[in-house]
Design a protein around this motif. Structure first.
Motif, PDB file in Angstrom:
ATOM      1  N   PRO A  74       0.958  -1.060   0.073  1.00 50.60           N
ATOM      2  CA  PRO A  74       0.004   0.163   0.248  1.00 50.60           C
ATOM      3  C   PRO A  74       0.980   1.236   0.143  1.00 50.60           C
ATOM      4  CG  PRO A  74      -0.228  -1.289   2.134  1.00 50.60           C
ATOM      5  CD  PRO A  74       0.343  -2.004   1.018  1.00 50.60           C
ATOM      6  N   GLU A  75       1.958   1.303   0.428  1.00 54.74           N
ATOM      7  CA  GLU A  75       3.104   2.517   0.622  1.00 54.74           C
ATOM      8  C   GLU A  75       3.176   2.796  -0.989  1.00 54.74           C
ATOM      9  OE1 GLU A  75       4.017  -0.038   4.183  1.00 54.74           O
ATOM     10  OE2 GLU A  75       3.814  -0.398   2.175  1.00 54.74           O
ATOM     11  N   ALA A  76       3.302   1.563  -1.662  1.00 51.49           N
ATOM     12  CA  ALA A  76       3.849   2.139  -3.155  1.00 51.49           C
ATOM     13  C   ALA A  76       2.428   2.509  -4.106  1.00 51.49           C
ATOM     14  CB  ALA A  76       4.348   0.735  -4.011  1.00 51.49           C
ATOM     15  N   GLY A 135       4.951  12.586   2.333  1.00 53.45           N
ATOM     16  CA  GLY A 135       5.142  13.455   1.252  1.00 53.45           C
ATOM     17  C   GLY A 135       4.372  13.076  -0.063  1.00 53.45           C
ATOM     18  N   SER A 136       3.758  11.983  -0.021  1.00 58.53           N
ATOM     19  CA  SER A 136       2.895  11.475  -1.173  1.00 58.53           C
ATOM     20  C   SER A 136       1.541  11.287  -0.686  1.00 58.53           C
ATOM     21  CB  SER A 136       3.289  10.307  -1.839  1.00 58.53           C
ATOM     22  OG  SER A 136       4.682  10.361  -2.326  1.00 58.53           O
ATOM     23  N   THR A 137       1.187  11.500   0.532  1.00 60.64           N
ATOM     24  CA  THR A 137      -0.046  11.321   1.371  1.00 60.64           C
ATOM     25  C   THR A 137      -0.689  12.348   1.314  1.00 60.64           C
ATOM     26  OG1 THR A 137       0.964   9.565   2.925  1.00 60.64           O
ATOM     27  CG2 THR A 137      -1.292  10.624   3.460  1.00 60.64           C
ATOM     28  N   PRO A 138      -2.148  12.300   0.549  1.00 61.59           N
ATOM     29  CA  PRO A 138      -3.084  13.468   0.632  1.00 61.59           C
ATOM     30  C   PRO A 138      -3.778  13.759   1.717  1.00 61.59           C
ATOM     31  CG  PRO A 138      -4.140  11.644  -0.359  1.00 61.59           C
ATOM     32  CD  PRO A 138      -2.792  11.265   0.079  1.00 61.59           C
ATOM     33  N   PHE A 139      -3.843  15.147   2.229  1.00 62.03           N
ATOM     34  CA  PHE A 139      -4.414  15.504   3.368  1.00 62.03           C
ATOM     35  C   PHE A 139      -5.669  16.635   2.973  1.00 62.03           C
ATOM     36  CE2 PHE A 139      -0.322  13.995   4.854  1.00 62.03           C
ATOM     37  CZ  PHE A 139      -0.677  13.024   5.983  1.00 62.03           C
ATOM     38  N   ARG A 140      -6.805  16.123   2.192  1.00 68.97           N
ATOM     39  CA  ARG A 140      -7.707  17.029   1.707  1.00 68.97           C
ATOM     40  C   ARG A 140      -9.029  17.033   2.471  1.00 68.97           C
ATOM     41  NH1 ARG A 140      -5.053  14.903  -3.199  1.00 68.97           N
ATOM     42  NH2 ARG A 140      -6.377  13.415  -3.124  1.00 68.97           N
ATOM     43  N   SER A 141      -8.900  15.961   3.041  1.00 73.97           N
ATOM     44  CA  SER A 141     -10.310  15.741   3.810  1.00 73.97           C
ATOM     45  C   SER A 141     -10.040  14.875   5.198  1.00 73.97           C
ATOM     46  CB  SER A 141     -11.326  14.692   3.012  1.00 73.97           C
ATOM     47  OG  SER A 141     -10.733  13.690   2.710  1.00 73.97           O
ATOM     48  N   ALA A 142     -11.099  14.874   5.900  1.00 72.01           N
ATOM     49  CA  ALA A 142     -10.977  14.176   7.290  1.00 72.01           C
ATOM     50  C   ALA A 142     -10.827  12.772   7.104  1.00 72.01           C
ATOM     51  CB  ALA A 142     -12.318  14.325   8.118  1.00 72.01           C
ATOM     52  N   LEU A 195       2.348   6.023  -5.854  1.00 72.13           N
ATOM     53  CA  LEU A 195       1.789   6.357  -7.190  1.00 72.13           C
ATOM     54  C   LEU A 195       0.678   6.860  -7.461  1.00 72.13           C
ATOM     55  CD1 LEU A 195       2.489   2.409  -8.323  1.00 72.13           C
ATOM     56  CD2 LEU A 195       3.830   4.588  -9.163  1.00 72.13           C
ATOM     57  N   GLY A 196      -0.016   7.404  -6.367  1.00 72.79           N
ATOM     58  CA  GLY A 196      -1.028   8.121  -6.496  1.00 72.79           C
ATOM     59  C   GLY A 196      -2.365   7.503  -6.199  1.00 72.79           C
ATOM     60  N   ASP A 197      -2.193   6.167  -6.122  1.00 71.29           N
ATOM     61  CA  ASP A 197      -3.616   5.396  -5.804  1.00 71.29           C
ATOM     62  C   ASP A 197      -3.800   5.467  -4.303  1.00 71.29           C
ATOM     63  OD1 ASP A 197      -5.275   3.304  -5.198  1.00 71.29           O
ATOM     64  OD2 ASP A 197      -4.646   2.280  -6.914  1.00 71.29           O
ATOM     65  N   ASN A 198      -4.689   6.110  -3.930  1.00 75.02           N
ATOM     66  CA  ASN A 198      -4.970   6.225  -2.332  1.00 75.02           C
ATOM     67  C   ASN A 198      -6.052   5.239  -1.718  1.00 75.02           C
ATOM     68  OD1 ASN A 198      -3.225   8.584  -2.367  1.00 75.02           O
ATOM     69  ND2 ASN A 198      -4.649   9.640  -3.607  1.00 75.02           N
ATOM     70  N   ARG A 199      -6.279   4.289  -2.472  1.00 71.36           N
ATOM     71  CA  ARG A 199      -7.259   3.375  -1.966  1.00 71.36           C
ATOM     72  C   ARG A 199      -6.764   2.710  -0.544  1.00 71.36           C
ATOM     73  NH1 ARG A 199      -8.246  -0.641  -6.594  1.00 71.36           N
ATOM     74  NH2 ARG A 199      -6.151  -0.204  -6.839  1.00 71.36           N
TER      75      ARG A 199
END
Length: 168
Positions: A48-50, A139-146, A54-58
């Motif tokens: 899941p880190e990979a 650095g690749s993890t999105p933080f846009r929502s709860a 790669l931008g897949d946040n599932r």
């Protein structure tokens, strides 16, 4: 009528490369692409880190499972993929599918052959490992929502168990 059908087919194939691919696909090509997709989705779930990088946040709420059972499952998966790619009739493939088949086959052969070298016994070194990767992951993890923050908290909570797996 035949001219109109030919013209319509040309327009559809020109307008839609995906439709063209589907209409020109052989059974072997369809199986090949399904195998690629299955393997790719499996890899994203297993690492899941990979996926996050790669931008897949599932799978942002998870970390790679380094338990003995998970390592054995991944080894079995590599063997299964090698077996399944060899069951697809390469002679029925065309163009890029032949190249993709050959590359996937070579990759899986190398992976299965490499299983005799148990890299799981060296999970970290001076260049790679959780001690470097986990810190870079933010650095690749999105933080846009709860939901994004909750996923990151779940990942942080899973970190001690991952460290214990690596130690074991």
């Amino acid at each position: 009528m035949t001219r109109n059908v030919t013209l319509l087919t040309f327009v559809l194939l020109t307008a839609s490369p995906i439709l063209a691919q589907v209409l020109s696909s052989t059974d072997a090509a369809t199986k090949l692409r399904a195998l690629f997709d299955e393997d790719w989705q499996w890899v994203l779930q297993q690492y899941p880190e990979a996926a996050t990088m790669l931008g897949d946040n599932r799978f942002n709420d998870r970390l790679t499972d380094y338990s003995t059972e998970a390592i054995e499952r991944r080894k079995a998966h590599e063997r299964d993929m090698l077996d399944r790619i060899q069951k697809i009739n390469r002679s029925e493939l065309k163009g890029q599918d032949v190249i993709s088949y050959d590359l996937f086959l070579q990759d899986k052969k190398l992976n299965v052959d490499g299983l005799r070298f148990p890299t799981e016994y060296m999970p970290i070194d001076q260049m790679n490992g959780v001690q470097i990767g986990f810190g870079q992951l933010v650095g690749s993890t999105p933080f846009r929502s709860a939901k994004d923050y909750d996923a990151y908290i779940a990942r942080l909570s899973a970190f001690p168990a991952q460290i214990d797996q690596l130690i074991a």
